[in-house]
Design an enzyme around this catalytic site. Structure first.
Site, mmCIF file in Angstrom:
data_model
loop_
_atom_site.group_PDB
_atom_site.id
_atom_site.type_symbol
_atom_site.label_atom_id
_atom_site.label_comp_id
_atom_site.label_asym_id
_atom_site.label_seq_id
_atom_site.Cartn_x
_atom_site.Cartn_y
_atom_site.Cartn_z
ATOM 1 N N GLU A 17 0.897 -1.020 -0.008
ATOM 2 C CA GLU A 17 -0.030 0.058 0.060
ATOM 3 C C GLU A 17 0.822 1.292 0.198
ATOM 4 O OE1 GLU A 17 -3.695 -0.029 2.285
ATOM 5 O OE2 GLU A 17 -3.089 1.828 3.089
ATOM 6 N N HIS A 78 -8.306 3.125 -3.866
ATOM 7 C CA HIS A 78 -9.131 3.169 -2.739
ATOM 8 C C HIS A 78 -9.961 4.169 -3.020
ATOM 9 C CE1 HIS A 78 -5.922 1.634 0.572
ATOM 10 N NE2 HIS A 78 -5.840 1.007 -0.493
ATOM 11 N N ARG A 108 -15.831 3.588 3.594
ATOM 12 C CA ARG A 108 -16.740 4.629 3.955
ATOM 13 C C ARG A 108 -15.588 5.920 4.187
ATOM 14 N NH1 ARG A 108 -18.335 5.047 10.033
ATOM 15 N NH2 ARG A 108 -16.510 5.969 10.043
ATOM 16 N N TYR A 144 -11.781 -5.687 10.020
ATOM 17 C CA TYR A 144 -11.099 -5.300 11.402
ATOM 18 C C TYR A 144 -10.978 -6.374 12.512
ATOM 19 C CZ TYR A 144 -12.120 -0.790 9.192
ATOM 20 O OH TYR A 144 -12.209 0.025 8.165
ATOM 21 N N HIS A 148 -13.804 -2.519 14.238
ATOM 22 C CA HIS A 148 -13.825 -1.228 13.775
ATOM 23 C C HIS A 148 -14.258 -0.396 15.273
ATOM 24 C CE1 HIS A 148 -15.376 2.832 12.216
ATOM 25 N NE2 HIS A 148 -14.251 2.583 11.269
ATOM 26 N N LYS A 164 -21.033 -6.343 3.789
ATOM 27 C CA LYS A 164 -20.180 -5.716 2.491
ATOM 28 C C LYS A 164 -19.971 -6.695 1.322
ATOM 29 C CE LYS A 164 -17.054 -3.520 5.295
ATOM 30 N NZ LYS A 164 -16.026 -2.774 5.581
HETATM 31 P P1 FAD Z 1 -18.057 0.566 6.953
HETATM 32 O O1 FAD Z 1 -17.527 -0.732 6.312
HETATM 33 O O2 FAD Z 1 -18.897 1.552 6.739
HETATM 34 O O3 FAD Z 1 -17.691 0.413 8.451
HETATM 35 C C1 FAD Z 1 -17.841 1.783 9.487
HETATM 36 C C2 FAD Z 1 -18.523 1.490 10.655
HETATM 37 O O4 FAD Z 1 -20.079 1.082 10.277
HETATM 38 C C3 FAD Z 1 -18.414 -0.011 11.432
HETATM 39 O O5 FAD Z 1 -18.386 0.225 12.795
HETATM 40 C C4 FAD Z 1 -19.460 -0.844 10.903
HETATM 41 O O6 FAD Z 1 -19.680 -1.890 11.994
HETATM 42 C C5 FAD Z 1 -20.707 0.134 10.822
HETATM 43 N N1 FAD Z 1 -21.528 -0.486 9.646
HETATM 44 C C6 FAD Z 1 -21.169 -0.665 8.287
HETATM 45 N N2 FAD Z 1 -22.065 -1.232 7.613
HETATM 46 C C7 FAD Z 1 -23.207 -0.866 8.156
HETATM 47 C C8 FAD Z 1 -24.579 -0.702 8.227
HETATM 48 N N3 FAD Z 1 -25.261 -1.201 7.058
HETATM 49 N N4 FAD Z 1 -25.326 -0.380 9.391
HETATM 50 C C9 FAD Z 1 -25.007 -0.149 10.477
HETATM 51 N N5 FAD Z 1 -23.571 -0.105 10.593
HETATM 52 C C10 FAD Z 1 -22.738 -0.254 9.754
HETATM 53 N N6 FAD Z 1 -9.523 5.584 4.824
HETATM 54 C C11 FAD Z 1 -9.286 6.802 3.977
HETATM 55 O O7 FAD Z 1 -9.854 7.916 4.147
HETATM 56 N N7 FAD Z 1 -8.757 6.452 2.741
HETATM 57 C C12 FAD Z 1 -8.005 5.310 2.481
HETATM 58 O O8 FAD Z 1 -7.497 5.132 1.466
HETATM 59 C C13 FAD Z 1 -8.241 4.213 3.487
HETATM 60 N N8 FAD Z 1 -7.986 3.073 2.930
HETATM 61 C C14 FAD Z 1 -7.847 1.776 4.054
HETATM 62 C C15 FAD Z 1 -7.580 0.530 3.763
HETATM 63 C C16 FAD Z 1 -7.710 -0.358 4.627
HETATM 64 C C17 FAD Z 1 -7.290 -1.721 3.976
HETATM 65 C C18 FAD Z 1 -8.431 -0.257 5.705
HETATM 66 C C19 FAD Z 1 -8.627 -1.101 6.726
HETATM 67 C C20 FAD Z 1 -8.897 1.240 6.348
HETATM 68 C C21 FAD Z 1 -8.711 2.208 5.544
HETATM 69 N N9 FAD Z 1 -9.090 3.448 5.714
HETATM 70 C C22 FAD Z 1 -8.826 4.426 4.572
HETATM 71 C C23 FAD Z 1 -9.892 3.558 6.881
HETATM 72 C C24 FAD Z 1 -11.394 3.467 6.527
HETATM 73 O O9 FAD Z 1 -11.944 4.507 5.891
HETATM 74 C C25 FAD Z 1 -11.971 4.047 8.216
HETATM 75 O O10 FAD Z 1 -11.418 2.824 8.813
HETATM 76 C C26 FAD Z 1 -13.393 3.901 8.077
HETATM 77 O O11 FAD Z 1 -13.680 4.547 9.370
HETATM 78 C C27 FAD Z 1 -14.349 2.673 8.007
HETATM 79 O O12 FAD Z 1 -14.378 2.414 6.660
HETATM 80 P P2 FAD Z 1 -15.219 1.104 6.208
HETATM 81 O O13 FAD Z 1 -15.126 1.105 4.754
HETATM 82 O O14 FAD Z 1 -14.560 -0.237 6.926
HETATM 83 O O15 FAD Z 1 -16.579 1.404 6.789
#
Ligand code: FAD
Length: 286
Positions: A17, A78, A108, A144, A148, A164
């Site tokens: 990455e 991403h 997200r 996670y 998370h 997802k």
């Molecule tokens: P989600 O999957 O939406 O989850 C976020 C929270 O919401 C979790 O607590 C989950 O349990 C909850 N949730 C999910 N879906 C639902 C639903 N339908 N109803 C109710 N609750 C729900 N961030 C950046 O800004 N740029 C990047 O390039 C970036 N790259 C990353 C790469 C990796 C490998 C990882 C692990 C993280 C990265 N992040 C990045 C950070 C990431 O954006 C954050 O961790 C963010 O807070 C959550 O993203 P997510 O896609 O996991 O969110």
């Protein structure tokens, strides 16, 4: 090529990455880092995406396109969604299509008071579902091993991960972790919950203490006592801390390989010295 195909054909899938440098002067470092990383023939290189503003997207797409064209390695782009509406995501997709980029890590994004949240995509699964309807992409998601930070607990976290994958994520990449047992237990929980998508293990070599504080504060990764001890012992000696942090990361990777992990995703922090040491450490075991 779709990265999901690689997961079907080999194990482990190796990835790195990097992030798009904010300043043009840092582009030299990126090239130096990429040259070193590409010697290991990674299966893909992922490029992060900043929060808010289309300039972030342009920088990500520019770097991803460079990786594909100049280094002949498949990029994973991403894409975060909390700060964007459908129209903006459509224009990112158009930019991806014009560069022939077909692999997306649907995220997200972290909450940030500096960037207002929009309503179209409250969760990553909403973006995955939308992208599925937009084109023939290979889509991945984040997961996670230690939950998370916003999740209520393990059950809810695994349910979100499952949602997802059901929306269309074909493989998952974990948040960084320092204790492999947590990863093994997380993957087992996923399988019990019926999540069959391959899970790539996210490993970040720690080379300075400020970086640990920042990263663990942000993502909630815990520090096992063994790791803490090493960091405290070498805290005052920059070179020793670098060597110790790299050795720890390499030992994590070796243990993961011994346990037949599906993928290893290494966070390089765009640092050529990290890339070089990592590559030296795993060249003969990967
Ligand atoms: P989600 O999957 O939406 O989850 C976020 C929270 O919401 C979790 O607590 C989950 O349990 C909850 N949730 C999910 N879906 C639902 C639903 N339908 N109803 C109710 N609750 C729900 N961030 C950046 O800004 N740029 C990047 O390039 C970036 N790259 C990353 C790469 C990796 C490998 C990882 C692990 C993280 C990265 N992040 C990045 C950070 C990431 O954006 C954050 O961790 C963010 O807070 C959550 O993203 P997510 O896609 O996991 O969110």
């Amino acid at each position: 090529m779709k990265i999901s195909e690689k997961f079907k054909r080999k194990r482990p899938v190796l990835s790195f990455e990097i992030f798009p440098p904010k300043k043009d002067s840092a582009l030299k470092n990126i090239d130096e880092t990429l040259k070193i990383l590409c010697e290991l023939e990674p299966d893909f290189i992922s490029v992060t995406f900043g929060a808010g503003g289309s300039a972030n997207c342009n920088r990500t797409i520019e770097l991803a396109s460079k990786i594909k064209k100049e280094y002949h390695v498949e990029p994973l782009v991403h894409m975060t969604c909390l700060g964007y509406d459908r129209k903006e995501i459509d224009s990112f997709c158009a930019a991806l299509q014009s560069e022939g980029l077909e692999n997306i890590l649907a995220l997200r994004g972290d909450r940030n008071p500096q960037f207002p949240e929009k309503k179209d995509f409250p969760h990553a699964c909403d973006l995955t579902e939308y992208l599925r309807g937009k084109g023939d992409y290979c889509i991945a998601g984040a997961c996670y091993p230690e939950c998370h930070p916003e999740s209520e607990g393990k059950v809810q976290d695994i349910a979100s991960t499952k949602r997802k994958v059901e929306a269309g994520d074909e493989f998952l990449i974990t948040q960084l972790f320092f204790e492999n047992e947590m990863f093994y237990s997380f993957v087992e929980d996923c399988r019990i919950a019926g999540i069959q998508a391959p899970v790539s293990a996210g490993i970040m070599p720690v080379i300075n203490t400020a970086q640990i504080e920042r990263m663990t504060g942000l993502c909630g990764a815990s520090l096992p006592p063994r790791f803490r001890k090493i960091m405290e012992r070498f805290d005052k000696n920059k070179e020793a801390l670098f060597d110790a942090g790299m050795a720890y990361a390499v030992s994590q990777v070796i243990d993961l390989l011994a346990n037949d992990v599906e993928g290893i995703h290494l966070y390089t922090m765009n640092n050529p010295a990290v890339a070089r040491k990592l590559c030296e450490g795993i060249r003969n075991v990967i």
